[in-house]
Design a protein around this motif. Structure first.
Motif, PDB file in Angstrom:
ATOM      1  N   GLU A 208       0.830  -1.205   0.000  1.00 43.62           N
ATOM      2  CA  GLU A 208       0.000   0.000   0.000  1.00 43.62           C
ATOM      3  C   GLU A 208       0.861   1.250   0.000  1.00 43.62           C
ATOM      4  N   SER A 212       2.234   1.835  -5.221  1.00 48.33           N
ATOM      5  CA  SER A 212       0.966   1.157  -5.489  1.00 48.33           C
ATOM      6  C   SER A 212      -0.149   2.155  -5.745  1.00 48.33           C
ATOM      7  N   TYR A 216      -2.513   2.534  -9.134  1.00 50.16           N
ATOM      8  CA  TYR A 216      -3.975   2.574  -9.172  1.00 50.16           C
ATOM      9  C   TYR A 216      -4.477   3.847  -9.869  1.00 50.16           C
ATOM     10  N   LEU A 219      -4.020   3.434 -13.504  1.00 51.96           N
ATOM     11  CA  LEU A 219      -5.084   2.593 -14.045  1.00 51.96           C
ATOM     12  C   LEU A 219      -6.348   3.400 -14.266  1.00 51.96           C
ATOM     13  N   ASP A 503      -6.849  -2.716   2.493  1.00 53.92           N
ATOM     14  CA  ASP A 503      -6.737  -2.466   1.056  1.00 53.92           C
ATOM     15  C   ASP A 503      -5.652  -3.334   0.422  1.00 53.92           C
ATOM     16  N   PRO A 505      -4.281  -5.654  -2.785  1.00 56.16           N
ATOM     17  CA  PRO A 505      -4.345  -5.233  -4.193  1.00 56.16           C
ATOM     18  C   PRO A 505      -5.689  -5.439  -4.880  1.00 56.16           C
ATOM     19  N   ALA A 508      -8.332  -2.942  -3.382  1.00 53.73           N
ATOM     20  CA  ALA A 508      -8.030  -1.554  -3.716  1.00 53.73           C
ATOM     21  C   ALA A 508      -8.276  -1.282  -5.197  1.00 53.73           C
ATOM     22  N   MET A 509      -7.883  -2.214  -6.054  1.00 52.11           N
ATOM     23  CA  MET A 509      -8.091  -2.041  -7.487  1.00 52.11           C
ATOM     24  C   MET A 509      -9.567  -1.861  -7.811  1.00 52.11           C
ATOM     25  N   TRP A 512     -10.723   1.755  -7.270  1.00 50.84           N
ATOM     26  CA  TRP A 512     -10.286   2.680  -8.311  1.00 50.84           C
ATOM     27  C   TRP A 512     -10.973   2.398  -9.642  1.00 50.84           C
TER      28      TRP A 512
END
Length: 753
Positions: A208, A212, A216, A219, A503, A505, A508-509, A512
């Motif tokens: 995090e 990272s 995000y 992305l 969070d 990966p 969290a992804m 976003w």
């Protein structure tokens, strides 16, 4: 001993080794691209723009009309067949375009389509993929996969922009600007924090850090840039999310049925109590399934074919089964909240009332653990485990105290673990001892502790403004009301599970991606082109091409770098370098996993070489140095080792101290170093002072931990047994007795600072 919630949130290990609606429906009349099978804008005409007009549609034969003298007809030569007819072989078209003899806009359109498919693949694959051949089989594999796919999509996007000569387009979006603000505050917190290296790269197993967060945000920007002129196609992302939820749920069912080909073990050994799924932890897997639930419901409701609806109904059943088998309450709450939010956002209710209901629900969920929490409940199974709710309140209290100690910019990303011992409650220290949580189990408190109140306020503005856009979109865009609503519902589900989760990966992804969907579908400026009847517009450039400028564009000399093949080669080189950098940590994890598997066999120069290889591939990862130190500590007395026991222990202590250098407040590395120096002190009393320094630092960082004081007391007692000076012996025994009394007082509930 850690409670069930702590074990569920801890990384799993294998082999006993510790690891700290429908898919988019194409219009039948749309021409189909022979490469990807997707509609393409028009049939290319590889000729000088001024020579040909757009071919007219074929009309039935009729009597010729007499041309009017005042309006002479211009002869339009028919285009040659080999030029206008799209050949099935794609390579000649690409080669001709790259050498400047074709239409680069066609290739730009195709490359952008490829970039969109790459991002769709990322949304589908990242939550599913894992690699048991690595030490961190789940999160590191997912982060590496996301990095590689985002780099490929970014390269394709940049190359397509060069081909269309429009330049890389920065999306005009309030959500994008707010996301960049979040990234900026995170970067500032990293620079001002106590450990910049850790805050940038992130903690092993968690990831995090600033890098990272930047990934995000990248992305999100790519999704908005590539789908801003094709908002209807964003349903592909919804399909990918629903399909990934079905895969994850299926794996959970297989694990419960005993059909898992892999032997997963918990941190302390033994089989996991609940199926861990594709995310490596039952709580995280349940949270992910909860986020996918509203997308599966949307796909079911939007399906127009009975067979497709049956398929999505089956996927919904699998997701529900996965939620029940994992018994993750945060995931179940997220699924319920997401499905209700989908119906809420599609309703005609006033936008302010919608937002009020969402805010009230989040507030109730935040207060719930304080109401139902029961610290005396030691049950480890069932949906009504009140003990874990009480544990949440203690962690949240420590997190709030941590935030208030640095209220503006916080401690920096991933600094929570090193600071927690100073702010933990006496009851938490008494019950859990050396079991320290590395996250606040609440994403809002996570932003607060990492980036302060400024970062928390910026993040709340980001998600709040996005949800407000969704709440008001039902009346403004009735054609895509349900598609807009599902990404708002997905964001609500993410926030609900984040009230109690971490969070990692995959989770969290999803947050976003939901923000990106809202930006694409709702956050559109008035100056942008509206979608046509197919839901798409020409995305090869920021504005429609001006035919009058075609001749000028063709005759304008190009610079060497503007040549398409040069741009393509540049993209390839940069992408390969970026991928190589991003894959480095995964290669290191392969090496460390192999070393961990061979370590129980005793000393081997090959095993030691694997540890050193992992450190060389990822030198900023403290965990690898700690594992190397543990290996040398284990083989110190191995007769096959080509060095003495003291030499092995000194090298082991050096590895632990290097790990502390990378993570200065990691008490585990300090305790390990103190233990090694204590063993060395049996042969040389001088090493006891090194152990004394490290354990003294431990009790300073975790003053309410009775186990830490017990360790300190034991060290001082051993030292007194080896010391020869009587005054020194008396002093050491007095200090040892003091530490033992502090430990007893802490266990009795007396707070001693």
């Amino acid at each position: 001993m850690p409670n069930e919630d702590e074990r569920r949130d801890a990384p799993n290990q294998r082999g006993g080794h510790q690891a700290p609606a429908d898919a988019p429906i194409l219009e039948p009349s749309a021409p189909t691209d022979p490469i990807l099978g997707e509609p393409r804008p028009s049939e290319p005409i590889f000729a000088e723009p001024e020579r040909f007009a757009e071919p007219e549609r074929e009309q039935p034969e009729r009597a010729p009309e007499r041309a009017q003298p005042s309006q002479p007809r211009t002869a339009v030569p028919a285009p040659e067949r080999e030029v206008t007819q799209q050949t099935p072989a794609a390579v000649p078209v690409w080669l001709a375009t790259l050498w400047g003899s074709g239409d680069p806009r066609l290739v730009a359109t195709t490359v952008q389509r490829v970039a969109r498919y790459i991002l769709t693949t990322a949304v589908l694959v990242v939550p599913v993929v894992f690699d048991p051949r690595t030490n961190d089989a789940f999160n590191l594999t997912k982060m590496t996969t996301l990095w590689v796919l985002v780099v490929l999509a970014a390269g394709a996007w940049w190359f397509s922009s060069r081909l269309s000569r429009s330049g890389p387009f920065f999306p005009r979006s309030r959500i994008v600007v707010a996301a960049l603000a979040v990234l900026g505050v995170t970067a500032l917190s990293t620079l001002m924090g106590p450990n910049r290296t850790l805050s940038f790269h992130g903690l092993y197993h968690r990831y995090e850090g600033l890098a990272s967060i930047a990934l995000y945000v990248g992305l999100l920007i790519l999704l908005v840039a590539l789908y801003r002129r094709r908002p209807g196609s964003f349903s592909q992302i919804a399909v990918a999310i629903g399909a990934a939820g079905g895969v994850v749920g299926t794996y959970v069912v297989f694990q419960r049925l005993g059909l898992d080909p892999f032997n997963w073990q918990e941190l302390g050994g033994g089989e996991p109590t609940f199926p861990i799924g594709n995310l490596g932890n039952s709580s995280f897997t349940a949270a992910y399934l909860g986020i996918t639930a509203p997308f599966v419901l949307y796909l079911f409701l939007s399906s127009k074919l009975r067979g497709t609806r049956v398929v999505w109904a089956g996927v919904g059943g699998i997701v529900l089964a996965g939620l029940l088998l994992t018994q993750g309450r945060a995931g179940i709450l997220a699924a319920l909240a997401g499905c209700v939010a989908l119906l809420l956002f599609t309703s005609r209710m006033n936008a302010v009332r919608k937002m009020a209901l969402v805010a009230a629900a989040l507030l109730v969920l935040a207060v719930m653990p304080f109401v139902i929490g029961d610290p005396t409940d030691r049950s480890e199974e069932g949906l009504f485990r009140a003990g874990t709710a009480s544990y949440r309140t203690e962690v949240w209290g420590a997190s709030w105290r941590m935030s208030m100690s640095r209220p503006l910019l916080g401690w920096g990303p991933e600094s929570y673990f090193g600071q927690y011992g100073t702010f933990r409650s006496p009851s938490d220290a008494r019950r859990l001892g050396l079991s320290l949580t590395d996250k606040p189990h609440n994403i809002f408190l996570g932003w607060s502790t990492a980036t302060g109140l400024i970062g928390l306020g910026t993040y709340l503005f980001l998600v709040g403004s996005a949800l407000m856009l969704v709440a008001g979109a039902a009346t403004r865009n009735p054609a895509r009301r349900r598609l807009i609503a599902v990404f708002g519902a997905g964001l609500v589900a993410y926030l609900v599970q984040g009230m109690y989760s971490i969070d990692v990966p995959s989770l969290a992804m999803m947050g976003w991606v939901a923000l990106a969907g809202i930006a694409v579908l709702v956050d559109r400026r008035g100056g942008e082109q509206e979608a046509d009847e197919d839901g798409d517009v020409d995305e090869a450039s920021d504005a429609p091409p001006d035919p009058s400028s075609a001749e000028t564009e063709q005759s304008r000399p190009r610079s060497w770098f503007a040549q398409p093949w040069v741009s393509g080669a540049t993209v390839v080189v940069v992408a390969l370098v970026a991928i190589g950098v991003g894959v480095g940590p995964l290669r290191a994890d392969y090496a460390i996993r192999t070393a961990q598997q061979r370590a129980p066999q005793g000393w081997s120069s090959d095993v030691m070489a694997l540890y050193e290889k992992a450190i060389g591939l990822d030198p900023r990862e403290a965990a690898y140095r700690g594992l190397a130190g543990a290996y040398l500590e284990t083989v110190a007395d191995d007769s096959a080792a080509p060095f003495t026991s003291a030499t092995a222990l000194r090298r082991s202590a050096a590895f632990y101290e290097d790990a502390v250098g990378l993570q200065p407040r990691n008490v585990y590395f300090m305790i390990n170093a103190a233990r090694v120096y204590t063993q060395l002190g049996a042969g040389d009393e001088r090493f006891f002072s090194d152990a004394d320094g490290w354990l003294g630092e431990v009790v300073t960082l975790d003053p309410l931990n009775p186990q830490a004081h017990d360790l300190y007391a034991d060290l001082l007692h051993q030292w007194s047994e080896e010391a020869e000076d009587e005054d020194e012996v008396a002093e050491l025994r007095e200090r040892s007795q003091t530490q033992a009394e502090i430990a007893r007082g802490l266990r009795a509930g007396r707070v001693i600072r």
